[in-house]
Design a protein around this motif. Structure first.
Motif, PDB file in Angstrom:
ATOM      1  N   SER A  97       0.815  -1.312  -0.092  1.00 39.65           N
ATOM      2  CA  SER A  97      -0.007  -0.045   0.118  1.00 39.65           C
ATOM      3  C   SER A  97       0.727   1.283   0.000  1.00 39.65           C
ATOM      4  N   SER A  98       0.376   2.238  -0.520  1.00 35.59           N
ATOM      5  CA  SER A  98       0.943   3.527  -0.229  1.00 35.59           C
ATOM      6  C   SER A  98       1.362   3.988   1.180  1.00 35.59           C
ATOM      7  N   THR A  99       0.805   3.445   2.187  1.00 34.58           N
ATOM      8  CA  THR A  99       1.292   4.036   3.534  1.00 34.58           C
ATOM      9  C   THR A  99       2.282   3.002   3.734  1.00 34.58           C
ATOM     10  N   GLU A 100       2.378   1.831   3.463  1.00 31.43           N
ATOM     11  CA  GLU A 100       3.550   0.634   3.683  1.00 31.43           C
ATOM     12  C   GLU A 100       4.771   1.262   3.009  1.00 31.43           C
ATOM     13  N   LEU A 101       4.756   1.768   1.757  1.00 30.41           N
ATOM     14  CA  LEU A 101       5.824   2.404   0.943  1.00 30.41           C
ATOM     15  C   LEU A 101       6.439   3.461   1.712  1.00 30.41           C
ATOM     16  N   GLU A 102       5.553   4.299   2.210  1.00 33.80           N
ATOM     17  CA  GLU A 102       5.781   5.716   2.935  1.00 33.80           C
ATOM     18  C   GLU A 102       6.591   5.465   4.251  1.00 33.80           C
ATOM     19  N   ARG A 107      11.707   4.846   7.178  1.00 32.56           N
ATOM     20  CA  ARG A 107      12.758   4.127   7.909  1.00 32.56           C
ATOM     21  C   ARG A 107      13.994   3.926   7.267  1.00 32.56           C
ATOM     22  N   TRP A 108      14.026   3.545   5.903  1.00 30.47           N
ATOM     23  CA  TRP A 108      15.025   3.451   5.147  1.00 30.47           C
ATOM     24  C   TRP A 108      15.946   4.850   5.025  1.00 30.47           C
ATOM     25  N   THR A 109      15.215   5.887   4.961  1.00 29.38           N
ATOM     26  CA  THR A 109      15.810   7.164   5.119  1.00 29.38           C
ATOM     27  C   THR A 109      16.780   7.329   6.266  1.00 29.38           C
ATOM     28  N   ALA A 110      16.019   7.188   7.491  1.00 27.84           N
ATOM     29  CA  ALA A 110      16.519   7.108   8.888  1.00 27.84           C
ATOM     30  C   ALA A 110      17.849   6.277   8.799  1.00 27.84           C
ATOM     31  N   ARG A 111      17.755   5.136   8.329  1.00 29.71           N
ATOM     32  CA  ARG A 111      19.145   4.325   8.535  1.00 29.71           C
ATOM     33  C   ARG A 111      20.085   4.883   7.663  1.00 29.71           C
ATOM     34  N   LEU A 112      19.959   5.282   6.405  1.00 29.43           N
ATOM     35  CA  LEU A 112      20.939   5.981   5.603  1.00 29.43           C
ATOM     36  C   LEU A 112      21.488   7.074   6.027  1.00 29.43           C
ATOM     37  N   ARG A 113      20.781   8.106   6.529  1.00 27.05           N
ATOM     38  CA  ARG A 113      21.116   9.308   7.347  1.00 27.05           C
ATOM     39  C   ARG A 113      22.055   8.893   8.347  1.00 27.05           C
ATOM     40  N   ASP A 124      15.040  10.961  -4.004  1.00 24.95           N
ATOM     41  CA  ASP A 124      13.800  10.891  -3.540  1.00 24.95           C
ATOM     42  C   ASP A 124      13.508   9.318  -3.158  1.00 24.95           C
ATOM     43  N   LEU A 125      13.733   8.815  -1.658  1.00 22.17           N
ATOM     44  CA  LEU A 125      13.731   7.408  -1.720  1.00 22.17           C
ATOM     45  C   LEU A 125      12.189   6.886  -1.744  1.00 22.17           C
ATOM     46  N   LEU A 126      11.235   7.850  -1.421  1.00 20.80           N
ATOM     47  CA  LEU A 126       9.921   7.258  -1.457  1.00 20.80           C
ATOM     48  C   LEU A 126       9.633   7.025  -3.168  1.00 20.80           C
ATOM     49  N   ALA A 127      10.008   7.855  -3.919  1.00 19.96           N
ATOM     50  CA  ALA A 127       9.873   7.740  -5.462  1.00 19.96           C
ATOM     51  C   ALA A 127      10.714   6.642  -5.950  1.00 19.96           C
TER      52      ALA A 127
END
Length: 151
Positions: A97-102, A107-113, A124-127
């Motif tokens: 779902s779009s919610t799951e992808l968001e 979480r992926w952004t937080a780990r990479l950061r 844009d990681l969501l994109a």
């Protein structure tokens, strides 16, 4: 750190392996991005769908995750990698779902950061996830596979 990363849809491992020298190019439906490790990203995505959580897992847990993406060509010293995403991840992305992808993108952004700081990809990681999820839907619908080519 990988530089050029392409997630792409191919009919089978043989067609994916044929991309090794030049990349998928325009012959395959694809999503292109840069500056993160695709194999650990794939493991993290798979972890998310198997054990949903908004909190990013420790990197040690990501590296220990199985199944790890499987190479469709032998890795050589030139840095090019071509591998298949796990079939269960392809199905999970296709049904996400779009919610799951968001949530996964957050979480992926937080780990990479936390790992890369200012050197984190500016993609844009969501994109990226939305594009890969669309490829996954097409893979499920056509019977093809989802692959990654990186240099």
């Amino acid at each position: 750190m990988a530089h050029d990363i392409v997630f792409f849809l191919a009919p089978d491992d043989e067609a994916a392996a044929a991309t090794r020298l030049r990349g998928p190019g325009e012959a395959f439906e694809s999503v292109t991005c840069r500056f993160f490790e695709p194999d650990s990203a794939i493991a993290e995505w798979d972890m998310y769908f198997q054990e949903p959580s908004a909190k990013a897992p420790p990197l040690e847990q990501v590296y220990a995750w199985r199944p790890w993406p499987e190479y469709v060509t032998e890795p050589l010293n030139d840095g090019v990698e071509v591998f298949a995403l796990p079939k269960r991840l392809t199905r999970a992305l296709a049904e996400a779902s779009s919610t799951e992808l968001e949530e996964l993108a957050g979480r992926w952004t937080a780990r990479l950061r936390s790992e890369d700081g200012d050197e984190m990809t500016d993609d844009d990681l969501l994109a990226i996830l939305q594009g890969v999820a669309l490829l996954a839907k097409n893979a499920v619908n056509t019977g093809g596979g989802l692959y990654n080519w990186s240099l």
